[in-house]
Each structure stands twice: as structure tokens, then as C-alpha cells.
Design a protein around this motif. Structure first.
Motif, PDB file in Angstrom:
ATOM      1  N   ALA A  29      -7.561  49.128  34.161  1.00 22.83           N
ATOM      2  CA  ALA A  29      -8.288  48.776  35.895  1.00 22.83           C
ATOM      3  C   ALA A  29      -8.031  47.474  36.109  1.00 22.83           C
ATOM      4  N   ARG A  30      -7.572  46.382  34.844  1.00 22.50           N
ATOM      5  CA  ARG A  30      -7.326  45.012  35.035  1.00 22.50           C
ATOM      6  C   ARG A  30      -5.899  44.592  34.201  1.00 22.50           C
ATOM      7  N   CYS A  31      -5.869  43.425  34.018  1.00 18.78           N
ATOM      8  CA  CYS A  31      -4.581  42.868  33.343  1.00 18.78           C
ATOM      9  C   CYS A  31      -4.936  41.610  33.011  1.00 18.78           C
ATOM     10  N   VAL A  61      -3.036  48.360  39.686  1.00 23.19           N
ATOM     11  CA  VAL A  61      -3.470  47.168  39.495  1.00 23.19           C
ATOM     12  C   VAL A  61      -3.532  46.174  40.692  1.00 23.19           C
ATOM     13  N   ALA A  64      -5.030  40.531  42.446  1.00 24.22           N
ATOM     14  CA  ALA A  64      -6.546  39.873  42.199  1.00 24.22           C
ATOM     15  C   ALA A  64      -7.141  40.257  40.821  1.00 24.22           C
ATOM     16  N   ARG A  65      -6.878  41.504  40.134  1.00 23.45           N
ATOM     17  CA  ARG A  65      -7.476  41.788  38.931  1.00 23.45           C
ATOM     18  C   ARG A  65      -6.525  41.649  37.762  1.00 23.45           C
ATOM     19  N   CYS A  66      -5.534  40.547  38.038  1.00 18.24           N
ATOM     20  CA  CYS A  66      -4.630  40.210  37.104  1.00 18.24           C
ATOM     21  C   CYS A  66      -4.946  38.680  36.730  1.00 18.24           C
ATOM     22  N   CYS A  87      -4.737  35.653  39.333  1.00 17.76           N
ATOM     23  CA  CYS A  87      -5.884  34.416  38.970  1.00 17.76           C
ATOM     24  C   CYS A  87      -5.261  33.958  37.940  1.00 17.76           C
ATOM     25  N   ALA A 102     -14.166  47.904  30.329  1.00 15.69           N
ATOM     26  CA  ALA A 102     -12.988  48.110  31.486  1.00 15.69           C
ATOM     27  C   ALA A 102     -11.613  48.248  30.569  1.00 15.69           C
ATOM     28  N   THR A 104      -8.080  47.784  29.927  1.00 18.56           N
ATOM     29  CA  THR A 104      -7.203  46.574  30.276  1.00 18.56           C
ATOM     30  C   THR A 104      -5.999  46.456  29.580  1.00 18.56           C
TER      31      THR A 104
END
Length: 222
Positions: A29-31, A61, A64-66, A87, A102, A104
Motif C-alpha cells: 500500500a506504500r513504498c 501505489v 504521495a505514498r512513496c 515524499c 501496512a 510496504t
């Protein structure tokens, strides 16, 4: 990105990327990206950044979630990453980043062994490790190149998890031999982790590397 796509390297690599998603594990869901390098100066780092952007698209993904960190980033490079919607982590974590429940993806191409070891320590439980996917230096390659006593002394968390990890190498491509050599996709199936001896999970001392002669990491504050 166009070069990676036209060369066929991404098409050949996407199977390795999808491998951990073929089982019961939830998709990332994120990196988090460590050690990308000076992509403003280095063509290999630019290709690694392009590969990361393709990964985010493939896994759906949002940028903004990296989150990324490399102490070498210049102010201009940091601005470019923000312009791409990515980010920046505010400080040097030394790889000590917990998944916090989460799933990842950790993108860590050609990072030092201590970063992988620290990451494993920060998530040292079957529940947390089963939510990790790591794209980085082959753990099998690390095992083959290091004396077992050095691996167990300096990078004990890598040593202990070798029987609980699945690994698929990225394909070799003549154009990117220096860019993605020795790079694999790693994931940690929960059933394999649960087969490890209970004693494996009892020792959770933070790695300090006092006796490590060649520490491939920039420490916090350096």
C-alpha cells in the motif's frame, strides 16, 4: 521510463515484481526508497528512479505514498522528487523503518548490507516481515559472498531470515548490467516464517556493528 519500456527490460522484470503478489499476501500500500543516489549526475540512478516510477504504476501505489531518503540528495534533486509527487523522509533512519501494519515495498537497489539488516530488525516478527517486499541486493548473493561467521556476527538478521525468504532475481540485460546487477525481489511468506525455530524470534537486540570493518552505511548525524 521510455528507455526501460522500449528495451523490454521492464516487461521482463514485471514478472519478478508480480511474484510476491501471486500468493495470499496483500499488495503493498506504500513504498519506501533508500539509497537512490545522485540521479542528477548519475545515469544509473536515473534509470533506478524511472524503474521506481514504473513500480508505483504497476502496484497502483500513489506517488504521495512513496517516501525517499538519501543523504546525498542535492536541494535540486529533492525539489525534483517533490515535483514528481514523491515524499522525502525528514531524517536518516538508517533503514530502521517499521511497516506499522501496512504492506510496504522497500526499494533499496545497491544499498549497504547494514540497511537491509536494520530493516529486518525493525520488523522482527512473522506478522511484520510478511508485510515486506524488498527490491535490493540478492540475499542469496550476500550469503554466498560473506563468510558465515561474518554474516552471523555483523548481519545476524539477514542470516536468520534466509530460510524464511523467497527471492526472484531481476533479469539480466546488457544495457543495465551496472544498474540492476545482483538485484532481486524478496518477500517473506507467513507460513515459511512460522516454520522457523521459536528461538529465532527471541533475540531482538538492535544491531550496533562495533566489529564491522567495512560498514556500507552513512550513520545518522554523519
Amino acid at each position: 521510463r521510455d528507455d526501460l519500456l522500449s528495451s523490454g527490460f521492464w516487461a521482463a522484470s514485471s514478472g519478478a515484481v508480480r511474484a510476491p503478489l501471486s500468493g495470499p499476501a496483500e499488495p503493498p500500500a506504500r513504498c519506501v526508497c533508500y539509497g537512490l543516489g545522485r540521479f542528477g549526475r548519475c545515469p544509473a540512478a536515473r534509470y533506478q528512479l524511472a524503474f521506481l516510477l514504473l513500480l508505483l504504476d504497476e502496484l497502483r501505489v500513489p506517488p504521495a505514498r512513496c517516501a525517499l531518503f538519501d543523504p546525498a540528495f542535492s536541494a535540486r534533486e529533492a525539489a525534483v522528487l517533490r515535483e514528481l509527487g514523491l515524499c522525502l523522509l525528514p531524517e536518516n533512519e538508517e533503514g530502521k523503518h517499521g511497516v506499522e501494519g501496512a504492506a510496504t515495498l522497500f526499494y533499496m537497489v545497491h544499498c549497504g548490507k547494514a540497511l537491509y539488516n536494520n530493516l529486518l530488525w525493525s520488523n522482527w516478527s512473522p506478522a511484520a516481515l510478511s508485510k515486506l517486499v524488498i527490491i535490493g541486493n540478492s540475499f542469496r548473493g550476500i550469503e554466498e559472498r560473506l563468510l558465515s561467521r561474518i554474516l552471523e556476527r555483523d548481519y545476524s538478521y539477514i542470516a536468520k531470515v534466509l530460510k524464511g525468504v523467497e527471492e526472484v532475481a531481476l533479469p539480466s540485460h546488457p544495457r543495465y548490467l551496472d544498474t540492476f546487477n545482483d538485484t532481486s525481489v524478496h518477500w517473506f511468506p507467513l507460513d515459511k516464517l512460522q516454520e522457523l525455530s521459536p528461538e529465532v524470534w527471541d533475540f531482538v537486540e538492535e544491531p550496533m556493528y562495533q566489529d564491522c570493518e567495512d560498514l556500507e552505511i552513512i550513520r545518522k548525524g554523519e
